[in-house]
Design an enzyme around this catalytic site. Structure first.
Site, PDB file in Angstrom:
ATOM      1  N   GLY A  12       7.905  -4.051 -19.546  1.00 11.21           N
ATOM      2  CA  GLY A  12       8.749  -4.808 -20.476  1.00 11.21           C
ATOM      3  C   GLY A  12      10.008  -5.312 -19.878  1.00 11.21           C
ATOM      4  O   GLY A  12      10.601  -5.047 -18.979  1.00 11.21           O
ATOM      5  N   HIS A  41      12.761 -11.722 -26.204  1.00 10.43           N
ATOM      6  CA  HIS A  41      12.623 -12.516 -25.122  1.00 10.43           C
ATOM      7  C   HIS A  41      13.839 -13.478 -24.922  1.00 10.43           C
ATOM      8  O   HIS A  41      14.043 -14.315 -25.867  1.00 10.43           O
ATOM      9  CB  HIS A  41      11.527 -13.663 -25.296  1.00 10.43           C
ATOM     10  CG  HIS A  41      10.020 -12.662 -24.872  1.00 10.43           C
ATOM     11  ND1 HIS A  41       8.805 -13.235 -25.172  1.00 10.43           N
ATOM     12  CD2 HIS A  41       9.837 -11.422 -24.953  1.00 10.43           C
ATOM     13  CE1 HIS A  41       7.996 -12.376 -25.057  1.00 10.43           C
ATOM     14  NE2 HIS A  41       8.526 -11.353 -24.776  1.00 10.43           N
ATOM     15  N   ARG A 146      -7.931  -0.429 -42.047  1.00 12.74           N
ATOM     16  CA  ARG A 146      -8.271  -1.417 -42.991  1.00 12.74           C
ATOM     17  C   ARG A 146      -7.457  -1.088 -44.377  1.00 12.74           C
ATOM     18  O   ARG A 146      -7.939  -1.626 -45.268  1.00 12.74           O
ATOM     19  CB  ARG A 146      -9.889  -1.174 -43.523  1.00 12.74           C
ATOM     20  CG  ARG A 146     -10.825  -2.040 -42.401  1.00 12.74           C
ATOM     21  CD  ARG A 146     -11.023  -1.196 -41.121  1.00 12.74           C
ATOM     22  NE  ARG A 146     -11.232  -0.015 -40.944  1.00 12.74           N
ATOM     23  CZ  ARG A 146     -12.472   0.807 -41.037  1.00 12.74           C
ATOM     24  NH1 ARG A 146     -13.524  -0.222 -41.149  1.00 12.74           N
ATOM     25  NH2 ARG A 146     -12.604   2.030 -41.275  1.00 12.74           N
ATOM     26  N   GLN A 221       5.639  -7.471 -24.836  1.00 13.38           N
ATOM     27  CA  GLN A 221       5.510  -5.966 -24.285  1.00 13.38           C
ATOM     28  C   GLN A 221       4.934  -6.037 -22.787  1.00 13.38           C
ATOM     29  O   GLN A 221       5.343  -7.186 -22.386  1.00 13.38           O
ATOM     30  CB  GLN A 221       4.872  -5.080 -25.158  1.00 13.38           C
ATOM     31  CG  GLN A 221       5.500  -4.552 -26.281  1.00 13.38           C
ATOM     32  CD  GLN A 221       5.681  -5.917 -27.278  1.00 13.38           C
ATOM     33  OE1 GLN A 221       4.763  -6.376 -27.698  1.00 13.38           O
ATOM     34  NE2 GLN A 221       6.630  -6.177 -27.698  1.00 13.38           N
ATOM     35  N   THR A 236       3.218   1.097 -26.702  1.00 14.59           N
ATOM     36  CA  THR A 236       3.473   0.262 -27.794  1.00 14.59           C
ATOM     37  C   THR A 236       1.961   0.383 -28.524  1.00 14.59           C
ATOM     38  O   THR A 236       0.881   1.036 -27.881  1.00 14.59           O
ATOM     39  CB  THR A 236       3.714  -1.079 -27.674  1.00 14.59           C
ATOM     40  OG1 THR A 236       4.070  -1.546 -28.927  1.00 14.59           O
ATOM     41  CG2 THR A 236       2.837  -1.990 -26.869  1.00 14.59           C
ATOM     42  N   PRO A 301      20.730   0.857 -23.539  1.00 14.61           N
ATOM     43  CA  PRO A 301      20.634   0.850 -21.955  1.00 14.61           C
ATOM     44  C   PRO A 301      19.221   1.052 -21.339  1.00 14.61           C
ATOM     45  O   PRO A 301      18.563   1.790 -21.997  1.00 14.61           O
ATOM     46  CB  PRO A 301      21.633   1.732 -21.359  1.00 14.61           C
ATOM     47  CG  PRO A 301      21.901   2.682 -22.659  1.00 14.61           C
ATOM     48  CD  PRO A 301      21.340   1.954 -23.856  1.00 14.61           C
TER      49      PRO A 301
HETATM   50  P1  GDP Z   1      11.554 -10.359 -21.728  1.00 15.06           P
HETATM   51  O1  GDP Z   1      11.474  -9.507 -22.610  1.00 15.06           O
HETATM   52  O2  GDP Z   1      10.547  -9.982 -20.565  1.00 15.06           O
HETATM   53  O3  GDP Z   1      11.578 -11.795 -22.127  1.00 15.06           O
HETATM   54  O4  GDP Z   1      12.896 -10.070 -20.941  1.00 15.06           O
HETATM   55  P2  GDP Z   1      14.202 -10.007 -21.635  1.00 15.06           P
HETATM   56  O5  GDP Z   1      14.891 -11.365 -22.377  1.00 15.06           O
HETATM   57  O6  GDP Z   1      14.292  -8.519 -22.567  1.00 15.06           O
HETATM   58  O7  GDP Z   1      15.117  -9.366 -20.337  1.00 15.06           O
HETATM   59  C1  GDP Z   1      15.634 -10.049 -19.242  1.00 15.06           C
HETATM   60  C2  GDP Z   1      17.019 -10.416 -18.939  1.00 15.06           C
HETATM   61  O8  GDP Z   1      17.157 -10.722 -17.848  1.00 15.06           O
HETATM   62  C3  GDP Z   1      17.587 -11.583 -20.110  1.00 15.06           C
HETATM   63  O9  GDP Z   1      19.034 -11.041 -20.157  1.00 15.06           O
HETATM   64  C4  GDP Z   1      17.543 -12.652 -19.104  1.00 15.06           C
HETATM   65  O10 GDP Z   1      18.415 -13.575 -19.635  1.00 15.06           O
HETATM   66  C5  GDP Z   1      17.929 -12.227 -17.846  1.00 15.06           C
HETATM   67  N1  GDP Z   1      17.126 -12.791 -16.798  1.00 15.06           N
HETATM   68  C6  GDP Z   1      15.994 -13.373 -16.738  1.00 15.06           C
HETATM   69  N2  GDP Z   1      15.819 -13.859 -15.398  1.00 15.06           N
HETATM   70  C7  GDP Z   1      16.746 -13.800 -14.686  1.00 15.06           C
HETATM   71  C8  GDP Z   1      16.980 -13.735 -13.533  1.00 15.06           C
HETATM   72  O11 GDP Z   1      16.035 -14.258 -12.575  1.00 15.06           O
HETATM   73  N3  GDP Z   1      18.121 -13.316 -12.990  1.00 15.06           N
HETATM   74  C9  GDP Z   1      19.114 -12.660 -13.731  1.00 15.06           C
HETATM   75  N4  GDP Z   1      20.270 -12.191 -13.102  1.00 15.06           N
HETATM   76  N5  GDP Z   1      18.732 -12.588 -14.982  1.00 15.06           N
HETATM   77  C10 GDP Z   1      17.614 -12.785 -15.497  1.00 15.06           C
HETATM   78  P1  IMO Z   2       9.416  -7.205 -24.426  1.00 16.04           P
HETATM   79  O1  IMO Z   2       8.252  -8.142 -25.116  1.00 16.04           O
HETATM   80  C1  IMO Z   2      10.622  -3.161 -23.375  1.00 16.04           C
HETATM   81  C2  IMO Z   2       8.655  -0.137 -25.793  1.00 16.04           C
HETATM   82  C3  IMO Z   2       9.872   0.958 -26.635  1.00 16.04           C
HETATM   83  C4  IMO Z   2       9.250   2.116 -26.897  1.00 16.04           C
HETATM   84  C5  IMO Z   2       7.673   1.858 -26.921  1.00 16.04           C
HETATM   85  C6  IMO Z   2       7.006   1.764 -28.128  1.00 16.04           C
HETATM   86  O2  IMO Z   2      10.917  -7.801 -24.773  1.00 16.04           O
HETATM   87  O3  IMO Z   2       9.404  -7.114 -23.247  1.00 16.04           O
HETATM   88  P2  IMO Z   2       7.451   0.105 -30.321  1.00 16.04           P
HETATM   89  O4  IMO Z   2       8.533  -0.254 -31.218  1.00 16.04           O
HETATM   90  O5  IMO Z   2       6.611  -0.977 -29.841  1.00 16.04           O
HETATM   91  O6  IMO Z   2       6.597   1.044 -31.230  1.00 16.04           O
HETATM   92  O7  IMO Z   2       7.978   0.910 -29.213  1.00 16.04           O
HETATM   93  O8  IMO Z   2       7.540   0.537 -26.276  1.00 16.04           O
HETATM   94  N1  IMO Z   2       8.898  -1.324 -26.123  1.00 16.04           N
HETATM   95  C7  IMO Z   2       9.391  -2.398 -25.299  1.00 16.04           C
HETATM   96  N2  IMO Z   2       9.976  -2.080 -24.085  1.00 16.04           N
HETATM   97  N3  IMO Z   2      10.295  -4.471 -23.998  1.00 16.04           N
HETATM   98  C8  IMO Z   2       9.551  -4.610 -25.077  1.00 16.04           C
HETATM   99  O9  IMO Z   2       9.079  -5.987 -25.689  1.00 16.04           O
HETATM  100  C9  IMO Z   2       9.131  -3.699 -25.877  1.00 16.04           C
HETATM  101  N4  IMO Z   2       8.422  -3.500 -27.012  1.00 16.04           N
HETATM  102  C10 IMO Z   2       8.229  -2.088 -26.894  1.00 16.04           C
HETATM  103  O10 IMO Z   2      11.059   0.869 -26.243  1.00 16.04           O
HETATM  104  O11 IMO Z   2       9.338   2.762 -25.714  1.00 16.04           O
HETATM  105 MG    MG Z   3      12.632  -8.072 -23.887  1.00 12.45          MG
END
Ligand code: GDP
Ligand code: IMO
Ligand code: MG
Length: 446
Positions: A12, A41, A146, A221, A236, A301
């Protein structure tokens, strides 16, 4: 004119949102097919960062329709807030459509999610999953049992009451649930406000595909959190794989053109579960700090570590990746050496190359074997500017070797590289088939 899937190849937060946004520039429809408010995202627009939870990134672009699809579990009050937040900032530019088959996350699911994870923790502290507490597991469980309620039911108060009463009858183990009448009233109200968006989306998509329009399925995820193929039970409750994306959107497999797997140049995981390449020392702390590794949904974190090619090969085989997007390469800039896990050494003396041990305990005992690859310079603004101007040829040569190594070791071409959080900080390396496979680099180590 294509059906493409973009999905996470790790645990994720690989920057799927940013890559999906980049790819959505050439899409007519973007579809979320699984998950719900557990998703975060992030897309950094010129106007500032946006974190999408239950909406597809297509809603940020004029002329694109963002569909929250049938495989999702939707918390309607949070979704309404998300819509209003975007509207207020003037960022709701595309059309929004919600599948009438998507299931509803109710307040009782959120309460049950917390109850369940506390139960696991009381049983054995390490058994707690660290869910996002957003009701995902219980809502999917009720769907499979269901007992679920779908968006379609929000506009039928009599049916909704009956469904709610039945659902409540299954929850005698929970206390402090809001009264049925109150929930019913709020659901009917929110259903009324969302009614204009709710439609049978599979028909919309079949027609679009028949007309030759481009559809992008935006995974949430990630593969290693898949209910069956992830690190069960630390997963998940949906199927964030390519097969799951099709199932969760209603698009038949025969229409699929390609599957882009997104991986960071290193690894992170949020929540509990095995993470062989986790670095709990100073270097892991470096990745967390420089990479800004905090959960986009929960603010927790993220655990940080190194790229794991065993898991990436497994994800590639499981999902049939036709190309990869490697993101956050700028975060590693300035490191002299970068460890990359090439196989696992298991306690019984065996080695693992491209499989995920079925038991999470076994994966927890895997000893990663690393190769040390040379690092590349820091990503100063001047370098970023050159990449924006000149494209992939401006990528540092040691980074190119790192990407070549990933291609060589996984057998999948790297198509996109993310080098910064901003919307325009992704570079396309060209179509995967147009580039020759790199020569063997097995003798190369730092
Ligand atoms: P996702 O859930 O897969 O869409 O990813 P998240 O948004 O949860 O986490 C990605 C984090 O990395 C976000 O804070 C983005 O703004 C940041 N990010 C995305 N691409 C890059 C990159 O190429 N470089 C850096 N430094 N940050 C990035
Ligand atoms: P995106 O789309 C990172 C992790 C949770 C937990 C496990 C189960 O932003 O990448 P849940 O609430 O789904 O039952 O939690 O899955 N988890 C993710 N970790 N990015 C995600 O989504 C996540 N969605 C769920 O932290 O360990
Ligand atoms: Mg994310």
């Amino acid at each position: 004119m294509s059906v493409r899937i973009v999905l996470g190849a790790q645990f994720g937060d690989e920057a799927k949102g940013k890559i999906a946004d980049f790819m959505s520039a050439s899409a007519r429809y973007v579809v979320r097919s699984a998950g719900g408010p557990n998703t975060g995202h992030t897309i950094v627009l010129p106007e500032g960062p946006v974190v999408l939870h239950q909406l597809a990134c297509g809603v940020l672009r004029h002329g694109v329709t963002g569909i929250s699809g049938p495989g999702m579990v939707i918390q309607p009050f949070k979704l309404e807030e998300e819509l209003q937040g975007l509207e207020k900032r003037g960022l709701l530019r595309g059309e929004v459509v919600l599948s009438d088959r998507a299931h509803v996350i109710l307040p009782l699911h959120e309460i049950e999610d917390v109850w369940e994870d506390e139960l696991r923790g009381r049983h054995r502290p390490a058994a707690s999953l660290g869910t996002t507490r957003s009701g995902i597991g219980p809502a999917y469980a009720d769907r499979a049992g269901r007992f679920g309620i779908r968006l379609a039911e929000l506009s039928r108060p009599a049916v909704l009451r009956e469904r709610l009463e039945l659902l409540y009858a299954t929850k005698t183990h929970l206390t402090g649930l809001p009264p049925i009448d109150e929930v019913l009233g709020r659901l009917v109200e929110v259903g009324g406000r969302l009614a204009a968006y709710i439609r049978p989306t599979e028909q919309l998509l079949w027609d679009a595909v028949a007309r030759g329009e481009s559809v992008l399925l935006e995974g949430a995820q990630s593969a290693l959190l898949d209910l069956d193929f992830g690190t069960y039970p630390y997963v998940t409750s949906s199927h964030p794989t390519s097969a799951g994306a099709l199932l969760g959107s209603g698009i038949p497999p025969t229409e699929l053109d390609d599957v882009v797997g997104v991986a960071k140049a290193y690894s992170t995981r949020v929540g509990a579960g095995p993470f062989p390449t986790e670095d709990t020392g100073e270097r892991g702390e470096f990745l967390r700090r420089v990479g800004g590794e905090r959960g986009a949904t929960t603010g927790r974190p993220r655990r940080c570590g190194w790229l794991d090619l065993v898991l990436l090969r497994y994800a590639a085989r499981l999902n049939g990746f036709t190309s990869l997007a490697i993101t956050k390469v700028d975060v590693l800039g300035g490191l002299e050496r970068i460890p990359v896990c090439v196989r696992y050494q298991m306690p019984d003396g065996s080695t693992v190359h491209d499989a995920l041990p079925t038991s999470a305990d076994d994966l927890g005992r895997a000893e990663p074997v690393y190769e040390q690859l040379p690092g590349w310079p820091e990503f100063h603004e001047r370098l970023k500017e050159r990449i924006r101007r000149e494209g992939a040829t401006a990528l540092p040569s040691d980074l190119r070797r790192y990407l070549d190594f990933i291609e060589q070791e996984t057998g999948v071409a790297v198509e996109y590289v993310g080098y910064g959080a901003h919307r325009d900080e992704t570079v396309w390396l060209g179509p995967p088939s147009a580039r020759p496979r790199p020569a063997s680099m097995t003798a190369w180590s730092g």
